[in-house]
Scaffold this motif. Structure first.
Motif, PDB file in Angstrom:
ATOM      1  N   PRO A 422       0.846  -1.207   0.000  1.00 48.66           N
ATOM      2  CA  PRO A 422       0.000   0.000   0.000  1.00 48.66           C
ATOM      3  C   PRO A 422       0.878   1.252   0.000  1.00 48.66           C
ATOM      4  CG  PRO A 422       0.136  -0.880   2.219  1.00 48.66           C
ATOM      5  CD  PRO A 422       0.953  -1.789   1.346  1.00 48.66           C
ATOM      6  N   HIS A 423       1.153   1.804  -1.153  1.00 49.43           N
ATOM      7  CA  HIS A 423       2.212   2.804  -1.301  1.00 49.43           C
ATOM      8  C   HIS A 423       1.982   4.059  -0.463  1.00 49.43           C
ATOM      9  CE1 HIS A 423       4.214   0.480  -4.369  1.00 49.43           C
ATOM     10  NE2 HIS A 423       3.058   0.301  -4.983  1.00 49.43           N
ATOM     11  N   ARG A 424       0.764   4.583  -0.455  1.00 47.77           N
ATOM     12  CA  ARG A 424       0.528   5.811   0.309  1.00 47.77           C
ATOM     13  C   ARG A 424       0.746   5.574   1.801  1.00 47.77           C
ATOM     14  NH1 ARG A 424      -5.174   9.191   0.617  1.00 47.77           N
ATOM     15  NH2 ARG A 424      -4.528  10.607   2.296  1.00 47.77           N
ATOM     16  N   ALA A 425       0.235   4.460   2.296  1.00 50.63           N
ATOM     17  CA  ALA A 425       0.419   4.138   3.714  1.00 50.63           C
ATOM     18  C   ALA A 425       1.893   3.888   4.027  1.00 50.63           C
ATOM     19  CB  ALA A 425      -0.420   2.906   4.083  1.00 50.63           C
ATOM     20  N   LEU A 426       2.612   3.289   3.078  1.00 57.15           N
ATOM     21  CA  LEU A 426       4.042   3.060   3.280  1.00 57.15           C
ATOM     22  C   LEU A 426       4.800   4.382   3.386  1.00 57.15           C
ATOM     23  CD1 LEU A 426       4.741   0.065   0.877  1.00 57.15           C
ATOM     24  CD2 LEU A 426       5.223   0.120   3.329  1.00 57.15           C
ATOM     25  N   ASP A 427       4.446   5.320   2.534  1.00 55.42           N
ATOM     26  CA  ASP A 427       5.097   6.622   2.593  1.00 55.42           C
ATOM     27  C   ASP A 427       4.864   7.278   3.945  1.00 55.42           C
ATOM     28  OD1 ASP A 427       5.977   6.256   0.028  1.00 55.42           O
ATOM     29  OD2 ASP A 427       4.343   7.401  -0.899  1.00 55.42           O
ATOM     30  N   GLU A 428       3.625   7.175   4.414  1.00 56.29           N
ATOM     31  CA  GLU A 428       3.289   7.748   5.723  1.00 56.29           C
ATOM     32  C   GLU A 428       4.057   7.053   6.836  1.00 56.29           C
ATOM     33  OE1 GLU A 428       1.073  10.303   8.325  1.00 56.29           O
ATOM     34  OE2 GLU A 428       1.118  10.274   6.128  1.00 56.29           O
ATOM     35  N   LEU A 429       4.163   5.749   6.736  1.00 52.61           N
ATOM     36  CA  LEU A 429       4.804   4.959   7.786  1.00 52.61           C
ATOM     37  C   LEU A 429       6.301   5.233   7.872  1.00 52.61           C
ATOM     38  CD1 LEU A 429       4.601   2.591   9.878  1.00 52.61           C
ATOM     39  CD2 LEU A 429       5.122   1.056   7.985  1.00 52.61           C
ATOM     40  N   LEU A 430       6.932   5.361   6.727  1.00 49.98           N
ATOM     41  CA  LEU A 430       8.386   5.421   6.704  1.00 49.98           C
ATOM     42  C   LEU A 430       8.953   6.837   6.788  1.00 49.98           C
ATOM     43  CD1 LEU A 430       9.113   2.645   4.071  1.00 49.98           C
ATOM     44  CD2 LEU A 430       9.143   2.492   6.563  1.00 49.98           C
ATOM     45  N   GLN A 431       8.092   7.785   7.069  1.00 53.17           N
ATOM     46  CA  GLN A 431       8.604   9.109   7.364  1.00 53.17           C
ATOM     47  C   GLN A 431       9.501   9.024   8.588  1.00 53.17           C
ATOM     48  OE1 GLN A 431       5.352  11.776   7.874  1.00 53.17           O
ATOM     49  NE2 GLN A 431       4.649  11.623   5.751  1.00 53.17           N
ATOM     50  N   LYS A 432      10.495   9.872   8.647  1.00 52.68           N
ATOM     51  CA  LYS A 432      11.495   9.756   9.702  1.00 52.68           C
ATOM     52  C   LYS A 432      10.883   9.807  11.091  1.00 52.68           C
ATOM     53  CE  LYS A 432      15.917  11.611  11.257  1.00 52.68           C
ATOM     54  NZ  LYS A 432      15.569  11.544  12.669  1.00 52.68           N
ATOM     55  N   GLU A 437       9.494   7.036  16.075  1.00 55.76           N
ATOM     56  CA  GLU A 437       8.483   6.807  17.098  1.00 55.76           C
ATOM     57  C   GLU A 437       8.236   5.323  17.310  1.00 55.76           C
ATOM     58  OE1 GLU A 437       3.690   7.481  17.657  1.00 55.76           O
ATOM     59  OE2 GLU A 437       4.821   8.887  16.429  1.00 55.76           O
ATOM     60  N   LEU A 438       8.234   4.562  16.215  1.00 57.39           N
ATOM     61  CA  LEU A 438       7.970   3.130  16.317  1.00 57.39           C
ATOM     62  C   LEU A 438       9.117   2.391  16.987  1.00 57.39           C
ATOM     63  CD1 LEU A 438       6.447   2.576  12.779  1.00 57.39           C
ATOM     64  CD2 LEU A 438       5.231   2.302  14.948  1.00 57.39           C
ATOM     65  N   THR A 439      10.328   2.729  16.665  1.00 58.38           N
ATOM     66  CA  THR A 439      11.466   1.986  17.189  1.00 58.38           C
ATOM     67  C   THR A 439      11.849   2.407  18.594  1.00 58.38           C
ATOM     68  OG1 THR A 439      12.957   3.552  16.111  1.00 58.38           O
ATOM     69  CG2 THR A 439      12.427   1.533  14.920  1.00 58.38           C
ATOM     70  N   LEU A 440      11.393   3.595  19.011  1.00 56.67           N
ATOM     71  CA  LEU A 440      11.764   4.072  20.337  1.00 56.67           C
ATOM     72  C   LEU A 440      10.689   3.792  21.389  1.00 56.67           C
ATOM     73  CD1 LEU A 440      13.413   7.513  19.464  1.00 56.67           C
ATOM     74  CD2 LEU A 440      14.536   5.354  20.039  1.00 56.67           C
ATOM     75  N   SER A 441       9.576   3.200  20.986  1.00 60.70           N
ATOM     76  CA  SER A 441       8.526   2.852  21.943  1.00 60.70           C
ATOM     77  C   SER A 441       8.973   1.644  22.763  1.00 60.70           C
ATOM     78  CB  SER A 441       7.225   2.525  21.190  1.00 60.70           C
ATOM     79  OG  SER A 441       6.223   2.123  22.084  1.00 60.70           O
ATOM     80  N   ASP A 442       9.244   1.853  24.038  1.00 55.02           N
ATOM     81  CA  ASP A 442       9.860   0.809  24.858  1.00 55.02           C
ATOM     82  C   ASP A 442       9.009  -0.443  24.978  1.00 55.02           C
ATOM     83  OD1 ASP A 442      12.064   2.349  25.292  1.00 55.02           O
ATOM     84  OD2 ASP A 442      11.322   3.223  27.153  1.00 55.02           O
TER      85      ASP A 442
END
Length: 616
Positions: A422-432, A437-442
């Motif tokens: 899903p390209h639009r959702a991917l673009d939204e997801l992979l914004q810096k 935010e995803l990787t720093l959520s403990d």
């Protein structure tokens, strides 16, 4: 020990039964019962409270009283010793509940308390109530007075019981006692709780009253805190309720759950018990309310009970009557199937059509459930596959302004498992900012990191522009083979003649791992030594990857791989491997000579489809 387990299981299923059966049948009834406790907050000083109780308790005169007195005396069952002469005394030694509902240290009531000394001297039920009226100062006094009243009643003849029960209900303190129990239900000790319920039910307090409903529900909440003795008394009480004609119509809807719990106590999955359940389902499934279908599946999950025939019967019924159900109901059913790893193929296809025809019902919550179900069960509709994915993608795009980053990751991950980007959702997801935010959520860091890696892998390997690499960098990990793969190793050595003819425990790019790798000539007639093909790379060399997967990696009762395994298999194909997926449990059960022939057929098969399909 078997008796204790039986008591526990029977208690669990009865508590579930009566928490539903005792629910008021109408909103008017509910409002009436709420008013009963809401308008009269201090009934102990209210002269009208006795009249109010009569609005809830059916008339005890005439035929109603006669019917009441004819109830089966459940004290003749297995818990006789537990509700006998020492009940009121033993029930004093229980753990006390604090305000939060948790247990405090064990507190033993002083047996020299004059109230309990006097209580033991009572000779008729009304004596116990008189004593409560004059000297009771705590909930324990009230509960023990009630238990004593029942003890004295149960030893009388049927005619005497009828008369004494009428006196009890007409006694002025009985109404106050009931209200006290209602008000302090969640603060009672576990012994007081179950013995009070036992006494009230056997004295004939109707099961549709707020008092009995409340005590049953509190028992349900505290079930895991009850000891064996309390569970036995509760099981006996609920068994008595099961015999009450007023409850039989509601209890009928739970007979399927009864079979499941009974089967569990007989070491499920026993063929006799499961066959009995299947027979009942096939004969009566059309009479089961939809909510009970869900409860059956939830009970199977809780009990770790897996029965493909049972689940298929339920799915076939829902499938044949799908036009009757709301789409949200079907989502609930599919979600319950997904938790069990059961794939109702026809129903999934039908529901996919409903989604493409009318996707407006898919709010964010329902969309995430649908994505999770189809991706875990690895189900791609046989018809209009692309339209189905496009519809889900469109619904996801509409939710982007309100969706959280974690929910967006789950949605994109699910579509990635199914091979859709899903390209639009991917673009939204992979914004810096989203990525950080995803990787720093403990609390979800590890889970989110794994999903994010899978999403990025899908973006690369499932992209139309990806081409098979001419050379693939691999690494052999430890030469030690896990115990569950020793047999496969031995069979390959016997079949190929040498350990140098295959690799084991191979690590690939993109964090993928395969159990064994074999290399063959372009015609797949001959297995080649690993060292020779490493020294002289040749693009014509065929690579075979063996994946010995656990049963849990497949949909229940099938060789259909679940989503993660299917995605791995697809990506290994993209990397140039021909993949053979084998259910390891079935392989372990084979005799050695059969296992050799089995792998031989898979290695030297000339049919390309044999490499792309899962085998047993």
């Amino acid at each position: 020990m078997n008796n204790k387990i039986s008591y526990l299981l029977n208690t669990v299923r009865c508590v579930h039964r009566y928490s539903s059966v005792l629910t008021p049948k109408s909103s008017a009834t509910a409002r009436k019962q709420i008013l009963w406790i809401g308008r009269y907050r201090d009934p102990l000083g209210n002269v009208n409270f006795g009249k109010l109780l009569l609005n809830i308790l059916p008339s005890l005169h005439g035929s109603s009283l006669r019917s009441l007195s004819q109830k089966t005396d459940v004290c003749s069952t297995g818990a006789e010793a537990l509700v006998g002469e020492k009940v009121s005394q033993n029930s004093l030694e229980v753990e006390k509940l604090d305000d939060s509902g948790s247990f405090k240290r064990k507190h033993v009531v002083d047996r020299n308390d004059p109230f309990f000394t006097s209580l033991q001297k009572c000779t008729c039920p009304c004596d116990a109530l008189d004593l409560a009226s004059e000297e009771a100062v705590s909930i324990k006094h009230y509960t023990n007075a009630l238990t004593m009243a029942w003890r004295l009643v149960k030893n009388l003849s049927e005619e005497q019981q009828r008369y004494e029960k009428q006196l009890i209900f007409e006694h002025p303190v009985f109404v106050r006692l009931c209200q006290q129990l209602l008000r302090d239900a969640r603060r009672m000790t576990r012994g007081d709780l179950v013995f009070s319920l036992h006494a009230l039910v056997n004295l004939g307090v109707p099961q549709n009253t707020l008092l009995v409903q409340t005590l049953v529900r509190v028992c349900q909440e505290k079930l895991n805190q009850l000891d064996n003795r309390c569970i036995s008394v509760l099981a006996t009480t609920l068994a008595g309720m099961d015999k009450d004609k007023n409850a039989t119509s509601g209890a009928a809807n739970f007979k399927y759950q009864r079979h499941l719990y009974s089967a569990k106590s007989d070491e499920m999955p026993g063929k006799r018990c499961s066959s009995f359940s299947e027979k009942e389902i096939r004969e009566n499934v059309q009479d089961v309310p939809f909510r009970q279908l869900i409860l059956i599946l939830e009970a199977c999950h809780t009990l770790q009970y897996r029965n493909v025939k049972l689940f298929s019967a339920l799915a076939d019924y829902v499938n044949s009557t799908a036009y009757l159900w709301d789409k949200r109901q079907i989502i609930l059913f599919l979600s319950a199937c997904e938790i069990l790893a059961f794939q109702p193929t026809e129903l999934l296809d039908i529901f996919a059509e409903k989604v493409t025809e009318d996707p407006d019902f898919l709010n964010l919550k329902n969309l995430l459930i649908v994505l999770r179900v189809y991706s875990r069960l690895n189900h791609v509709p046989g018809v209009q596959k692309h339209l189905f994915f496009e519809t889900l993608h469109s619904c996801l795009n509409k939710c982007l302004p309100q969706i959280s980053k974690t929910e967006l990751l789950k949605a994109v991950y699910s579509l990635g498992i199914l091979g859709y980007l899903p390209h639009r959702a991917l673009d939204e997801l992979l914004q810096k900012d989203s990525n950080d935010e995803l990787t720093l959520s403990d609390d979800l860091k590890e889970q989110n990191t794994v999903m994010l890696h899978s999403v990025k892998t899908c973006m690369e390997l499932d992209s139309p522009s990806f081409t098979k690499p001419a050379f693939l960098l691999t690494e052999s990990l430890s030469p030690l083979v896990p115990l569950n793969l020793r047999k496969a190793q031995e069979v390959l050595i016997e079949l190929l003649g040498d350990e140098n003819m295959f690799r084991q425990n191979v690590q690939l790019p993109y964090r993928y791992h395969i159990d064994f790798e074999i290399r063959m000539d372009s015609d797949r007639k001959k297995v080649l030594p690993i060292a020779a093909t490493d020294d002289h790379p040749d693009s014509r060399v065929q690579r075979l990857a063996f994946l010995f997967a656990p049963v849990s990696a497949f949909c229940l009762g099938t060789t259909h791989p679940q989503g993660k395994l299917a995605m791995k298999k697809r990506h290994l194909n993209k990397l140039g491997y021909r993949v053979i997926v084998i259910q390891n449990k079935k392989f372990q059960e084979m005799k050695n000579e059969d296992a050799v022939e089995f792998l031989k057929r898979k290695i030297y098969s000339e049919d390309d489809s044999s490499f792309s399909e899962t085998t047993v």
